[in-house]
Every structure is written in C-alpha cells, then in structure tokens.
Motif scaffolding. Structure first.
Motif, PDB file in Angstrom:
ATOM      1  N   GLY A 195     -11.817  25.172  37.452  1.00  9.45           N
ATOM      2  CA  GLY A 195     -13.214  25.043  37.840  1.00  9.45           C
ATOM      3  C   GLY A 195     -13.582  23.613  38.216  1.00  9.45           C
ATOM      4  O   GLY A 195     -14.325  23.389  39.175  1.00  9.45           O
ATOM      5  N   LEU A 196     -13.075  22.641  37.472  1.00 11.81           N
ATOM      6  CA  LEU A 196     -13.326  21.235  37.805  1.00 11.81           C
ATOM      7  C   LEU A 196     -12.790  20.907  39.194  1.00 11.81           C
ATOM      8  O   LEU A 196     -13.443  20.203  39.980  1.00 11.81           O
ATOM      9  N   HIS A 197     -11.620  21.438  39.502  1.00 14.93           N
ATOM     10  CA  HIS A 197     -11.033  21.207  40.821  1.00 14.93           C
ATOM     11  C   HIS A 197     -11.866  21.864  41.913  1.00 14.93           C
ATOM     12  O   HIS A 197     -12.146  21.253  42.960  1.00 14.93           O
ATOM     13  N   GLN A 198     -12.297  23.099  41.680  1.00 13.84           N
ATOM     14  CA  GLN A 198     -13.051  23.825  42.698  1.00 13.84           C
ATOM     15  C   GLN A 198     -14.439  23.232  42.910  1.00 13.84           C
ATOM     16  O   GLN A 198     -14.992  23.318  44.013  1.00 13.84           O
ATOM     17  N   ALA A 199     -15.004  22.647  41.862  1.00 16.71           N
ATOM     18  CA  ALA A 199     -16.345  22.067  41.984  1.00 16.71           C
ATOM     19  C   ALA A 199     -16.357  20.787  42.797  1.00 16.71           C
ATOM     20  O   ALA A 199     -17.409  20.372  43.306  1.00 16.71           O
ATOM     21  N   GLY A 200     -15.214  20.147  42.930  1.00 16.72           N
ATOM     22  CA  GLY A 200     -15.110  18.945  43.750  1.00 16.72           C
ATOM     23  C   GLY A 200     -16.038  17.846  43.279  1.00 16.72           C
ATOM     24  O   GLY A 200     -16.159  17.553  42.090  1.00 16.72           O
ATOM     25  N   GLY A 201     -16.766  17.260  44.243  1.00 17.53           N
ATOM     26  CA  GLY A 201     -17.611  16.111  43.948  1.00 17.53           C
ATOM     27  C   GLY A 201     -18.869  16.421  43.173  1.00 17.53           C
ATOM     28  O   GLY A 201     -19.613  15.493  42.798  1.00 17.53           O
ATOM     29  N   LEU A 202     -19.142  17.691  42.896  1.00 23.84           N
ATOM     30  CA  LEU A 202     -20.333  18.031  42.115  1.00 23.84           C
ATOM     31  C   LEU A 202     -20.230  17.545  40.672  1.00 23.84           C
ATOM     32  O   LEU A 202     -21.243  17.362  40.002  1.00 23.84           O
ATOM     33  N   ILE A 203     -19.002  17.353  40.196  1.00 19.78           N
ATOM     34  CA  ILE A 203     -18.774  16.890  38.824  1.00 19.78           C
ATOM     35  C   ILE A 203     -18.050  15.558  38.895  1.00 19.78           C
ATOM     36  O   ILE A 203     -16.938  15.469  39.422  1.00 19.78           O
ATOM     37  N   GLY A 204     -18.696  14.523  38.380  1.00 23.09           N
ATOM     38  CA  GLY A 204     -18.098  13.193  38.432  1.00 23.09           C
ATOM     39  C   GLY A 204     -16.770  13.139  37.695  1.00 23.09           C
ATOM     40  O   GLY A 204     -16.563  13.826  36.695  1.00 23.09           O
ATOM     41  N   LYS A 205     -15.868  12.306  38.203  1.00 19.38           N
ATOM     42  CA  LYS A 205     -14.525  12.192  37.617  1.00 19.38           C
ATOM     43  C   LYS A 205     -14.573  11.803  36.149  1.00 19.38           C
ATOM     44  O   LYS A 205     -13.713  12.196  35.358  1.00 19.38           O
ATOM     45  N   LYS A 206     -15.596  11.040  35.755  1.00 21.36           N
ATOM     46  CA  LYS A 206     -15.636  10.590  34.360  1.00 21.36           C
ATOM     47  C   LYS A 206     -15.902  11.734  33.383  1.00 21.36           C
ATOM     48  O   LYS A 206     -15.707  11.565  32.175  1.00 21.36           O
ATOM     49  N   LEU A 207     -16.324  12.899  33.915  1.00 16.77           N
ATOM     50  CA  LEU A 207     -16.525  14.050  33.045  1.00 16.77           C
ATOM     51  C   LEU A 207     -15.275  14.912  32.911  1.00 16.77           C
ATOM     52  O   LEU A 207     -15.207  15.767  32.029  1.00 16.77           O
ATOM     53  N   HIS A 208     -14.267  14.683  33.761  1.00 17.56           N
ATOM     54  CA  HIS A 208     -13.116  15.583  33.777  1.00 17.56           C
ATOM     55  C   HIS A 208     -12.325  15.531  32.470  1.00 17.56           C
ATOM     56  O   HIS A 208     -12.035  16.575  31.869  1.00 17.56           O
ATOM     57  N   ARG A 209     -11.959  14.354  32.034  1.00 15.52           N
ATOM     58  CA  ARG A 209     -11.156  14.263  30.805  1.00 15.52           C
ATOM     59  C   ARG A 209     -11.931  14.770  29.581  1.00 15.52           C
ATOM     60  O   ARG A 209     -11.383  15.562  28.800  1.00 15.52           O
ATOM     61  N   PRO A 210     -13.188  14.358  29.400  1.00  8.38           N
ATOM     62  CA  PRO A 210     -13.934  14.914  28.254  1.00  8.38           C
ATOM     63  C   PRO A 210     -14.084  16.430  28.323  1.00  8.38           C
ATOM     64  O   PRO A 210     -14.042  17.103  27.294  1.00  8.38           O
ATOM     65  N   ALA A 211     -14.247  16.965  29.537  1.00  7.75           N
ATOM     66  CA  ALA A 211     -14.394  18.418  29.673  1.00  7.75           C
ATOM     67  C   ALA A 211     -13.100  19.126  29.290  1.00  7.75           C
ATOM     68  O   ALA A 211     -13.126  20.181  28.634  1.00  7.75           O
ATOM     69  N   LEU A 212     -11.971  18.584  29.678  1.00  8.57           N
ATOM     70  CA  LEU A 212     -10.690  19.192  29.317  1.00  8.57           C
ATOM     71  C   LEU A 212     -10.415  19.042  27.825  1.00  8.57           C
ATOM     72  O   LEU A 212      -9.856  19.950  27.195  1.00  8.57           O
TER      73      LEU A 212
END
Length: 359
Positions: A195-212
């Motif tokens: 989902g993070l990949h599909q959302a692209g730029g809608l979710i800032g990169k700094k949220l990716h690691r905490p989300a995982l």
C-alpha cells in the motif's frame, strides 16, 4: 407467522424475486401482495449493495425502495470479509442491539445470517425518507463535523464503562473480532508495504519506516489501543458510513462494531472526514466538544489530557485501514481511497502518531 427473518438470504441480484420480497412484506402486512421487483443499482465493494424497487400494495406499511446488502461478488473482498463474518456481525447488531442505540439508524426490514449460507440485510432505501447518503470522499464542514462529534459522544457516553448494557452480546468481541485481528496481523506487513508503494507521493517517505514497524508490531499495538475506558464503538466512522437527515447525521455500516475506546471513533472520523487544513484549524475545539458532551452524558473519570494522547495514538488505525484497503484493491473506489489516505497520512504526520505509539 414464525420467524420473519427466515429464508431471506440471497447471493446475487437475480435472487431478488417476487417470492423473496413477499416473505419480507408479509412481516408488516400479511394480506399484502408483491407484484414485481426491479433491481436498478448494483455496487460491489466490501459487500454487494443492491437497490431495488419493490411493487406491492402495502402502501404506508412497507417502503417501495429497498437497499439490500449481501456478501461481496468480488473474490478478494469476499475472502477478506467472509472469514471474520463481517456481514453476520452487522446482522447481529441490527437484530439484537440496535434498538438501544442513541443514534439515528436506517429502518431495517429484515436481517438473516445462516452459517455456511451467508447473510443478508434488507433496509429501507435512504431516499425513501429524503435522507442523503454520504460519500466516502466527502469533505465535511465544521458544522457537520461538530454534529457527528456530538452524536459519537452520546453513543460512547451511553455505554462507557457500563458492561451490563452489553451483557449477552459476546459476539461483539467474539469470533469475528478475533479472526479479524488474527488476519490483520498476518497480512499487516505485506499489505502495508504494498500500500505504501501504491500510494506513491501521497505518503511522505519519513512515514514509511514507522508504518512498517507498526505493521510488524500490530498485535501488541492493537492491545495497547484497547486498554483505556471501554464503550461501544462503530470502528469504521468515515463519511461514506454517515447519512444526513437534514442537518443531523445518522450512522450506517456496523460490520466492525465492537467494544473499545470511544476516542478511536473520533480519531477515525476526524482523520478521514475533514480536509487537513480544516482539521488543523478546528481539531482542538472539536476534541474539547467531545469531552464536554461526554461529560454531559454522565461519564465519570474523564482526563482531557489523557484523551488527547489517546486520540493522537489512535490516528494510526485510520492510516493503516486506508493503506491496507488500497493494497487489497476492489474494496473502495480507487480515487476515494487515495483521498482518504492523503487525509489520514496528514493527521498521522501532524501528530507524530507512530512516535506516540513507540513511546
């Protein structure tokens, strides 16, 4: 007349026959006759939602326009929702609990769930009473949000720390709830990553690691978010599950209803229903209003600072729900899903919610 809900389970639009409709009409007008059923709308998502015109002579006793929910005709949503029996849970809600709910609800005509056969929910179409159904991507005004917050406080205050009111409703946090948590934990990491990949730029990169990291620790975090004062919660309170009777809101889609923290409903609602700029401007006043309205119901032991902390933590769930919905696909209109991800991601980032959870 026997069980009025018996033998009304259907699986596809062609099952909505005159004979089927007659069984439902007989519940309200035993001498009335059904002449025909015209299905004029089929919407497939987490469930299949049918709208039909039922021609009968029970005028005044039975509405002419019906809204019918059945298990999804789409394979992936059906598999996701069938194991935890979401529609069965909603049927249970309307048949055994809804009468005591201090909220505006749709009129239910029939509801049946049969193990191994499926579930069907039949209600009056909202248009029958000039109610306006909400759309999931609606961006609500401050006044609308304020009215929803007032109603949520009334719901939560009515049941807050009153287990006797929910005694006998073990299904609320029973098998369906346990299976949902188990499946959610198993799927959390791969679906969050996709989902993070599909959302692209809608979710800032700094949220990716905490989300995982959240996905990896989902089971423990869900337990953490269920340790404060308990009440009855809707758990899926986005604009598409709200309808409007004039200026007043009503609430739909109780498939995820459970016992939990009321502030979680508030977080889900504000994260999905408001444009980020409007939420930032009015968030504090809406939360203050929630606490005030909750106190007006007689709820004791309120700690405003603690509720604000819990609010910030609970924002991780609408974020997860919308990202995972995108990863699964077919459960929500795509552009709508992206819009709700944008709003939820902004809320999580504004409040540094993943750090709150970690702390």
């Amino acid at each position: 007349m026997g069980n009025p809900n018996k033998n009304i389970v259907v699986h596809r639009p062609k099952d909505l026959s005159v004979k089927w409709a007659q069984r439902i009409v007989n519940r309200f007008a035993p001498d009335a006759r059904v002449f025909g059923v015209d299905v004029y709308s089929v919407d497939v998502g987490t469930s299949t939602r049918l709208r039909a015109e039922v021609h009968h002579d029970a005028n005044g006793a039975v509405p002419a326009r019906w809204f019918i929910k059945t298990p999804s005709l789409a394979l992936k949503p059906r598999l996701i929702t069938a194991v935890p029996r979401f529609l069965h849970k909603e049927v249970s809600f309307y048949r055994s609990l809804s009468a005591g709910i201090p909220l505006k609800l749709p009129r239910i005509l029939a509801a049946e769930s049969r193990f191994g056969r499926g579930s069907t929910l039949v209600m009056s179409d909202l248009a029958e009473y000039d109610f306006r159904p909400g759309m999931a991507a609606d961006a609500l005004t401050y006044d609308q949000a304020s009215r929803v917050i007032t109603h949520l406080a009334q719901l939560h205050g009515h049941y807050r720390n009153k287990p006797s009111l929910l005694h006998g409703h073990r299904w609320l946090n029973g098998f369906s709830h346990q299976m949902e948590n188990h499946m959610g934990t198993l799927m959390a990491y791969p679906f969050m990553k996709r989902g993070l990949h599909q959302a692209g730029g809608l979710i800032g990169k700094k949220l990716h690691r905490p989300a995982l990291n959240y996905a990896v620790n989902r089971r423990a975090i869900k337990q953490l978010l269920n340790t404060d004062a308990k009440t009855l919660v809707h758990y899926d309170c986005h604009p598409g599950n709200i309808f409007w009777a004039g200026a007043e809101p009503g609430f739909l889609d109780w498939q995820l209803v459970r016992i939990g923290e009321g502030i979680g409903d508030v977080a889900y609602f504000l994260a999905t229903a408001l444009e980020p700029q409007l939420r930032r401007k009015h968030e504090k006043s809406l939360l203050d209003q929630y606490v005030e309205q909750l106190a007006n119901t007689g709820a004791a032991g309120l700690d405003e600072d603690n509720l604000l902390r819990r609010y910030r933590m609970h924002l991780v769930y609408p974020f997860e729900a919308m990202v995972v919905t995108l990863a699964i696909g077919g459960m929500m209109q795509h552009e709508t899903n992206l819009e709700l991800i944008r709003r939820a991601a902004a809320a999580v980032e504004d409040h540094d919610s993943f750090a709150m959870i970690k702390a």
